[in-house]
Design a protein around this motif. Structure first.
Motif, short mmCIF file in Angstrom:
data_model
loop_
_atom_site.label_atom_id
_atom_site.label_comp_id
_atom_site.label_asym_id
_atom_site.label_seq_id
_atom_site.Cartn_x
_atom_site.Cartn_y
_atom_site.Cartn_z
N PHE A 63 38.15 39.61 48.48
CA PHE A 63 38.95 38.18 48.35
C PHE A 63 37.91 37.13 47.76
O PHE A 63 38.35 36.44 46.85
N GLU A 64 36.65 37.31 47.84
CA GLU A 64 35.53 36.31 47.55
C GLU A 64 35.51 36.64 45.78
O GLU A 64 35.34 35.53 45.31
N LYS A 65 35.73 37.76 45.33
CA LYS A 65 35.66 37.81 43.95
C LYS A 65 36.93 36.86 43.30
O LYS A 65 36.85 36.53 42.08
N GLN A 66 37.96 36.64 44.06
CA GLN A 66 39.04 36.08 43.45
C GLN A 66 39.09 34.38 44.09
O GLN A 66 40.06 33.72 43.86
N ALA A 67 38.27 34.24 44.97
CA ALA A 67 38.32 32.78 45.83
C ALA A 67 38.14 31.58 44.75
O ALA A 67 38.79 30.71 44.93
N THR A 68 37.40 31.76 43.85
CA THR A 68 37.05 30.46 42.95
C THR A 68 38.37 30.31 42.22
O THR A 68 38.78 28.96 42.26
N ALA A 69 39.02 31.17 41.77
CA ALA A 69 40.51 30.88 41.04
C ALA A 69 41.57 30.40 42.11
O ALA A 69 42.17 29.55 41.61
N PHE A 70 41.43 31.20 43.10
CA PHE A 70 42.12 30.80 44.52
C PHE A 70 42.10 29.13 44.59
O PHE A 70 43.16 28.45 44.77
N ARG A 71 40.81 28.72 44.93
CA ARG A 71 40.46 27.56 45.12
C ARG A 71 40.84 26.24 44.27
O ARG A 71 41.59 25.47 44.52
N GLU A 72 40.55 26.95 42.80
CA GLU A 72 41.00 25.75 41.79
C GLU A 72 42.39 25.78 41.51
O GLU A 72 43.00 24.54 41.48
N GLY A 73 43.28 26.75 41.80
CA GLY A 73 44.50 26.97 41.70
C GLY A 73 45.07 26.02 42.65
O GLY A 73 46.25 25.18 42.60
N VAL A 74 44.84 26.20 43.98
CA VAL A 74 45.33 25.18 45.25
C VAL A 74 45.05 23.99 44.88
O VAL A 74 45.85 23.06 44.95
#
Length: 178
Positions: free
Chosen positions: A98-109
């Motif tokens: 999840f941490e590998k995708q967390a930055t993109a997830f945070r930015e999108g939200v």
């Protein structure tokens, strides 16, 4: 012979019970008692194991449901808390994934000012062993963001894979299914 005791003590009855090749009544009674004493603990253990299996199933479903609600309930204002709640029941491997995708997830939200409120409709065990469980979860969510004109209803179907570690179920994988 006026009493039952006298009747049972009669010589002819003793001879019937002592016929060669026919076990006496007392021996059969003792044999039955021994069988009962041997089988009772076996049954108690079987009942205990069934209870453990039922509890393990219930716990696996509860963790899967909680994790799906955490995944489908997020907001831009509380994103760090939301992510912490998602990772609470995650294995180290799933957390790293999840941490590998967390930055993109945070930015999108945050950029989309996403607010989502999820709930579970149904969940059930697809398969389970002592160390692994697969739970299918059906959930709904209400999603609002800057792109949509208003809240939108969404339906989700997820396969949640769990791993048993230290007497606890942890999410080791989660995928959307159709």
């Amino acid at each position: 012979m006026s009493t039952l005791t006298e009747a049972l003590a009669a010589p002819h009855l003793k001879r019937v019970l002592a016929v060669p090749g026919t076990p006496p009544f007392r021996f059969i009674a003792y044999l039955g008692l021994v069988a009962l004493l041997v089988l009772a603990p076996v049954q108690v253990v079987a009942i205990h194991r069934q209870g453990e299996r039922t509890e393990a199933r219930r716990d696996a479903v509860a963790v899967a449901q909680r994790s799906v609600v955490a995944l489908t309930t997020v907001s831009a204002e509380n994103l760090d808390d939301d992510i912490s709640r998602m990772m609470k029941d995650a294995t180290p491997g799933f957390r790293a994934q999840f941490e590998k995708q967390a930055t993109a997830f945070r930015e999108g939200v945050r950029q989309g000012k996403v607010t989502s409120k999820g709930s579970v409709n149904a969940a059930g065990i697809s398969s389970i062993t002592e160390k692994k469980a697969v739970v299918m979860v059906a959930a709904d969510g209400t999603v609002s963001n800057t792109v949509s004109s208003g809240p939108q209803e969404r339906s989700y179907r997820l396969r949640v894979t769990l791993k048993r570690t230290d007497e606890r179920w942890l999410v080791s994988g989660m995928e959307f299914v159709s």
